[in-house]
Design an enzyme around this catalytic site. Sequence first.
Site, PDB file in Angstrom:
ATOM      1  N   ASP A 231      -0.174  17.608 114.293  1.00  0.00           N
ATOM      2  CA  ASP A 231      -0.626  16.410 115.099  1.00  0.00           C
ATOM      3  C   ASP A 231       0.207  15.993 116.118  1.00  0.00           C
ATOM      4  OD1 ASP A 231      -2.055  14.030 115.906  1.00  0.00           O
ATOM      5  OD2 ASP A 231      -1.984  13.234 113.712  1.00  0.00           O
TER       6      ASP A 231
HETATM    7  C1  BGC Z   1      -3.918  11.768 116.452  1.00  0.00           C
HETATM    8  C2  BGC Z   1      -4.991  12.638 116.384  1.00  0.00           C
HETATM    9  C3  BGC Z   1      -5.262  13.065 117.864  1.00  0.00           C
HETATM   10  C4  BGC Z   1      -4.078  13.471 118.601  1.00  0.00           C
HETATM   11  C5  BGC Z   1      -4.239  13.647 120.104  1.00  0.00           C
HETATM   12  C6  BGC Z   1      -2.846  11.617 117.224  1.00  0.00           C
HETATM   13  O1  BGC Z   1      -1.975  10.515 117.621  1.00  0.00           O
HETATM   14  O2  BGC Z   1      -3.422  11.390 115.222  1.00  0.00           O
HETATM   15  O3  BGC Z   1      -6.057  12.259 115.642  1.00  0.00           O
HETATM   16  O4  BGC Z   1      -6.282  14.274 117.864  1.00  0.00           O
HETATM   17  O5  BGC Z   1      -3.531  12.103 118.676  1.00  0.00           O
HETATM   18  O6  BGC Z   1      -5.032  12.581 120.785  1.00  0.00           O
END
Ligand code: BGC
Length: 736
Positions: A231
Site C-alpha cells: 500500500d
Molecule cells: C490506500 C489504497 C490506495 C492507495 C493509492 C492508499 O492510501 O490505502 O487503497 O490504493 O493509497 O491511492
Amino acid sequence: MKSKFNLDFVKRLTLKQKAELVTGHHSWYTYEIKNKGIPKVEVSDGPSGLRKSISNQTEGINQSVQAICFPSSALTACSFDTRMLFKLGQQLGIASRVENVDVLLGPGINIKRSPLSGRNFEFFSEDPYLSGELGSAYVNGVQNKGVGVSVKHFAANNRENQRFSNSSNIDERALREIYLLGFEKVVKEANPATIMCSYNKINGTLNSQNPRLLTQILRNEWGYQGLVMSDWGAVDNKPASLNAGLDLEMPGKGEYSAQLVMNAIQNGTLSESKLDLAVLHVLKLVEKYHLDAKTISSYDKGTQHEFAKKAAEDSIVLLKNDHQTLPIHKDEKIAIIGKLAEKPRYQGSGSSHVNSYQVTTPLEAAKNSGYKIQYAAGYSLDRDQTDNHLVQQAINLAKTNDRVIVFAGFPESYESEGFDKTSMALPNVQNDLIKKLAQVNHNITVVLQNGSAVEMPWRNDVSAILETYLAGEAVGDATWDILTDKVNPSGKLAETFPIRLEDNPTYGTFDVSHREENYYEGIFVGYRYYDLKHMKVNYPFGHGLSYTTFDYSKLQINQDGNRVTVDFDIKNTGNVRGKDVAQIYVSNEASSIPLPEKELKAFTKVELQPGETKHLSIKLNRRSFAWYDVQLPGWRVDNGNYTIKVGRSSRDIQLEQSVHIHLGIKPSQKITENTYVSEILNRSDLKPAIKEAGIKSQLDSIGADAAVLANIPLRATNMINIKPEQMKKFIELANK
Ligand code: BGC
C-alpha cells in the site's frame, strides 16, 4: 508462447536495474527500462470508478480523469449478485483500457469489524464468504477485459487511525476464518494480478515485512503466483520487505529506495535470489498486463452511467415498509425534505474518490418525474446546528403534504479514508428533524445516504426506511425509481445494523490504544456475535424487503461424495415481478469448539414473475462445513450433525433440515486416562470395548448422578467402582 522474461533474463540485468524494478516510479508507475525492452506498468485507483491521476505533480492525490462513479462496495455488496459484480468489473476494465491503465487498485475486501471503521464504505461485508464471492466476481470481470487488479488491503486492515503502525492482534482461528478467508477465495477463484499488502501489523509484525503472511500463507499454502505490492507508504524497511516476499514498493522513493536495495545486497542483508524473484514477479506483471497504447480508443459513458444506475437499483435495501407505504402513488402530494436530496452524498472520500461524469440528484429525479413535489432543505450539511428557519419550513411542508420523504445521512466530514468515526449517530440536526416531522405527519419515509451502519432513534416513528449507502453518480434516478414503483427493491444488508454502538462486540476496545487493536471477539464478528448473544438488532445481516412476497418450500438435502446438494422451491406469491436472495446458512452441531450459531455458506439471487415458481439446486462442498483447527494446523471437518438453513435473512429462516455429514474425520480424539466419562457414554462405537472391559454395569449405575459422575476422567473412575486394570483394558480396547 515462451516467455521472454525468465530468471536468466533477470540475472542479466544490472543490480541498479533490478533495484529500480522493485521500486515504483513515483505514484502510479513501475520503472521502464527501454534498452532491455521492459515497458512500464501504470496503476490507478478505482474500486468504484476510475481515478486515473492527471496531476502534473509526481506525488499525491490531486486531479483525476472524468469517469463513471459507480456505487461504493458497501452498496454493491447488498446486491448479493455475483453476475452484477462481474459486469461492474468489466465496465471498470473497459474504462481502464481506454485510459491506458494496466492495473486497477481494488477491490478492497477487508471485513467490516466495527461500524466505526472509517473505510467501511469501501468494503463489502462483515462476512468473509460474501466478501470473497463478490470480490472474486469483480476481479474476474476486470481481468476479463485484460486489465489486472490489486486486491487490497492484505490483511486485517480494519481501522484507519494509526493505520501505518497499529497492530491487529488476532488469534489464529479468527485470522483464518474471518480475516484471511476472503483473500484466500479471491486468490484461488480469480487469480488477481496483484495483491496489495496493507499498512498495519498483525500480532506485532508489520504486514509489509511479514514472511508468514506474504510467503508462507499467500504463496506456499494458497499457491499465489502474482505480484505483491505495498500500500502507498507501507514499506518501512525495504530489504526486510523483499526478504518477506513483498515485490514492489509503492510509491517508490526514487534513487533513495534503489540505493537501499543495492546496499542490502552488498552487505548481505538481502540475498540476490530473493531480489531476482521479486524482479521476476514485476516482469511477469509487465508481460501480462502492460497495454499497448489505445487498445480501445473510447467507451460510451452514457452506457456506463446506465449501468451505474442499474447497479444501485439492484442493491438499494428497503429496510422497513409498514402497511406497504411504499411505493409512492402518483396522485399524492409529496414533501421532499433534507439537504442530501439536493446535494447527495453518493461516494466516499480518499483514494476511491472519482471525478464523476454525470450526477443526478434525488431532487432532480423527483421533479423530472411529474410527481407533485415540494422541497425544503431542513438542515445544513456544513455544521451540526439547528437552523430554526430551515426546520420550520420543513415542518410546514410536512403538515401540508400527504407524505414526507426525508433524506438523511453522514455528511462527507463524518466518514472518510484516513480516520475512524467516534459515533454511529447521524448529526443531531437530522435526528431531531426526523422526530419533529413525525409529529406532524404519519407517513414518513427516511432515505439514508451513508457509508456504514447508523443508529436510528426514530425507527419506530417512521413508516419506511430505504438504505441507499453511497449509491454512485446515478443516485437520484436509482433512488426515485425504487421509491416509485419503477424498480422493485432487492438489496439485502451485507452487514448488521445494531441498535446501539454499545451492542457491537468491539465497543470499548476499538481504537482505544494507539498501538494495538485487540480482536477480543475472535471469530464472533457481525451476525456471528449478535446471534451468539441472541441480541436484538435494528436490522440483521441479509435483511431486505421487496414490494412482492415469496414462499419457500420443498427443501431436500442430499450428500453425494464430496458434494452436498440443497434443493428447494421459491415462489413469487405477490402481484409484481421481484428478485429475492436465498441465503444458505450452516449450523455445526458436530464439533466441540466455540462456534457461531450459523454461517453463510452459499447464496443465490433469483428473479420471479408474479405466481412463478423456480426450483433451486445449490451445491455445498467440504469447505462449507470446515473450521480452522490450529492444532492440525488446517481446515477440518467433523463427521456428525449439521443443520442447513435456507433464509431470506440471517434472522428469517424459511426452511431447515438436520443432516448427518460424512466429509471429514471422527470428531473423537484418542481415549486416554484423562478422557471424561461423559465423552464415552454416548458413543455407540465404544459399546463393545465397554462390555469386554467389564465396566458396563458401573457406567449404567451412575444414572441419577450422571451430571456429576460423568464429569470425572477415566483415571478417577475407581470412584464408581471401576478397577484400575479394567480402566486400562478399556483404554487399550477403545483405541484399537
Ligand atoms: C490506500 C489504497 C490506495 C492507495 C493509492 C492508499 O492510501 O490505502 O487503497 O490504493 O493509497 O491511492
